[in-house]
Design a protein around this motif. Sequence first.
Motif, PDB file in Angstrom:
ATOM      1  N   LEU A   1      26.801  83.627  26.949  1.00 58.06           N
ATOM      2  CA  LEU A   1      26.793  83.540  28.409  1.00 58.06           C
ATOM      3  C   LEU A   1      25.793  84.528  29.007  1.00 58.06           C
ATOM      4  O   LEU A   1      25.075  84.210  29.962  1.00 58.06           O
ATOM      5  CB  LEU A   1      28.199  83.813  28.963  1.00 58.06           C
ATOM      6  N   TYR A   2      25.737  85.729  28.415  1.00 56.69           N
ATOM      7  CA  TYR A   2      24.784  86.726  28.898  1.00 56.69           C
ATOM      8  C   TYR A   2      23.345  86.274  28.642  1.00 56.69           C
ATOM      9  O   TYR A   2      22.460  86.482  29.482  1.00 56.69           O
ATOM     10  CB  TYR A   2      25.024  88.077  28.226  1.00 56.69           C
ATOM     11  N   VAL A   3      23.116  85.646  27.486  1.00 55.98           N
ATOM     12  CA  VAL A   3      21.776  85.140  27.172  1.00 55.98           C
ATOM     13  C   VAL A   3      21.337  84.118  28.223  1.00 55.98           C
ATOM     14  O   VAL A   3      20.206  84.169  28.730  1.00 55.98           O
ATOM     15  CB  VAL A   3      21.749  84.510  25.768  1.00 55.98           C
ATOM     16  N   CYS A   4      22.222  83.195  28.567  1.00 57.03           N
ATOM     17  CA  CYS A   4      21.906  82.172  29.577  1.00 57.03           C
ATOM     18  C   CYS A   4      21.732  82.802  30.958  1.00 57.03           C
ATOM     19  O   CYS A   4      20.856  82.399  31.724  1.00 57.03           O
ATOM     20  CB  CYS A   4      22.988  81.105  29.606  1.00 57.03           C
ATOM     21  N   PHE A   5      22.584  83.787  31.269  1.00 56.13           N
ATOM     22  CA  PHE A   5      22.450  84.521  32.530  1.00 56.13           C
ATOM     23  C   PHE A   5      21.080  85.183  32.620  1.00 56.13           C
ATOM     24  O   PHE A   5      20.369  85.070  33.623  1.00 56.13           O
ATOM     25  CB  PHE A   5      23.550  85.577  32.631  1.00 56.13           C
ATOM     26  N   SER A   6      20.690  85.877  31.555  1.00 54.25           N
ATOM     27  CA  SER A   6      19.408  86.584  31.550  1.00 54.25           C
ATOM     28  C   SER A   6      18.241  85.606  31.607  1.00 54.25           C
ATOM     29  O   SER A   6      17.233  85.858  32.292  1.00 54.25           O
ATOM     30  CB  SER A   6      19.302  87.452  30.288  1.00 54.25           C
ATOM     31  N   LEU A   7      18.371  84.474  30.926  1.00 55.58           N
ATOM     32  CA  LEU A   7      17.325  83.455  30.961  1.00 55.58           C
ATOM     33  C   LEU A   7      17.154  82.901  32.379  1.00 55.58           C
ATOM     34  O   LEU A   7      16.032  82.758  32.865  1.00 55.58           O
ATOM     35  CB  LEU A   7      17.672  82.321  29.987  1.00 55.58           C
ATOM     36  N   GLY A   8      18.284  82.597  33.036  1.00 53.14           N
ATOM     37  CA  GLY A   8      18.214  82.094  34.403  1.00 53.14           C
ATOM     38  C   GLY A   8      17.575  83.102  35.340  1.00 53.14           C
ATOM     39  O   GLY A   8      16.743  82.753  36.197  1.00 53.14           O
ATOM     40  N   LEU A   9      17.923  84.371  35.171  1.00 46.85           N
ATOM     41  CA  LEU A   9      17.350  85.426  35.995  1.00 46.85           C
ATOM     42  C   LEU A   9      15.851  85.545  35.743  1.00 46.85           C
ATOM     43  O   LEU A   9      15.059  85.710  36.679  1.00 46.85           O
ATOM     44  CB  LEU A   9      18.040  86.752  35.698  1.00 46.85           C
ATOM     45  N   GLY A  10      15.446  85.449  34.475  1.00 45.15           N
ATOM     46  CA  GLY A  10      14.030  85.527  34.150  1.00 45.15           C
ATOM     47  C   GLY A  10      13.241  84.396  34.780  1.00 45.15           C
ATOM     48  O   GLY A  10      12.123  84.603  35.283  1.00 45.15           O
ATOM     49  N   ILE A  11      13.803  83.192  34.777  1.00 49.13           N
ATOM     50  CA  ILE A  11      13.146  82.041  35.401  1.00 49.13           C
ATOM     51  C   ILE A  11      12.977  82.292  36.910  1.00 49.13           C
ATOM     52  O   ILE A  11      11.917  82.010  37.489  1.00 49.13           O
ATOM     53  CB  ILE A  11      13.960  80.760  35.161  1.00 49.13           C
ATOM     54  N   SER A  12      14.018  82.823  37.528  1.00 41.12           N
ATOM     55  CA  SER A  12      13.954  83.104  38.964  1.00 41.12           C
ATOM     56  C   SER A  12      12.896  84.157  39.281  1.00 41.12           C
ATOM     57  O   SER A  12      12.152  84.042  40.261  1.00 41.12           O
ATOM     58  CB  SER A  12      15.322  83.569  39.477  1.00 41.12           C
ATOM     59  N   LEU A  13      12.820  85.190  38.447  1.00 44.95           N
ATOM     60  CA  LEU A  13      11.839  86.251  38.672  1.00 44.95           C
ATOM     61  C   LEU A  13      10.417  85.761  38.429  1.00 44.95           C
ATOM     62  O   LEU A  13       9.466  86.312  38.978  1.00 44.95           O
ATOM     63  CB  LEU A  13      12.141  87.439  37.765  1.00 44.95           C
TER      64      LEU A  13
END
Length: 218
Positions: A65-77
């Motif tokens: 879940l953290y991996v997906c969270f971090s991936l989503g945040l990276g895409i947004s940034l």
Amino acid sequence: MTTQTVSAPEVYQGQFGEFTITKGDRDGVIIYRSGLMLAAICFAVGSALVLFNPNPTTFKLLTPLYVCFSLGLGISLLTIHIYMVELHRTLQVFWLIGSISAIILGITNSQPLAITIYTQPLTLFGVGFTFAALTGIYFKEAFCFNRLETKLLTPIVPLLLLGHLVGILPIQLEQILLGTWAILFVVFAMRKAVQAIPPDIGDKSVFAYLKSKRSAKV
């Protein structure tokens, strides 16, 4: 025989001249918001598991879940529109530092990532950069759009993380702050999903002006 009419793109008046919004601009905003939604959902699910069903299986689920969270945040940034290039790059570097730190912790520790971070608060000096980048998004949205949820999230995130780091927050307060963070994050992502797209793109004439100033310095 029918004739297809292609409407001309709408022209906007910016601070430094006129500009139009392209399909690429709109797609970028959609990707930005999709990344936020992915991050918010993963964070909310993980928080709910921690608060309502804490057990060894749950703790193992927190890592993907953290991996997906971090991936989503990276895409947004990657796709967020911020006038100050230096600030944009800083948030991206923060995310990168936090991601590398999380990978190192995951590789070097046999425990689930969440347990490692919770029981070793000093790890926040690395992983915490990811949440500093997220707080930067909250601050930007609060400043640009005057959103109540992001005004609340901007101080909640550092309060919870720094409070845990120095060990001054009781567990009950940490749980309240975590639950509030998760709820407000989802509210923020859902409100962004229905917001008009042009405001998220911003004044493209400002971007062009700042780019020309940087080119002139070079």
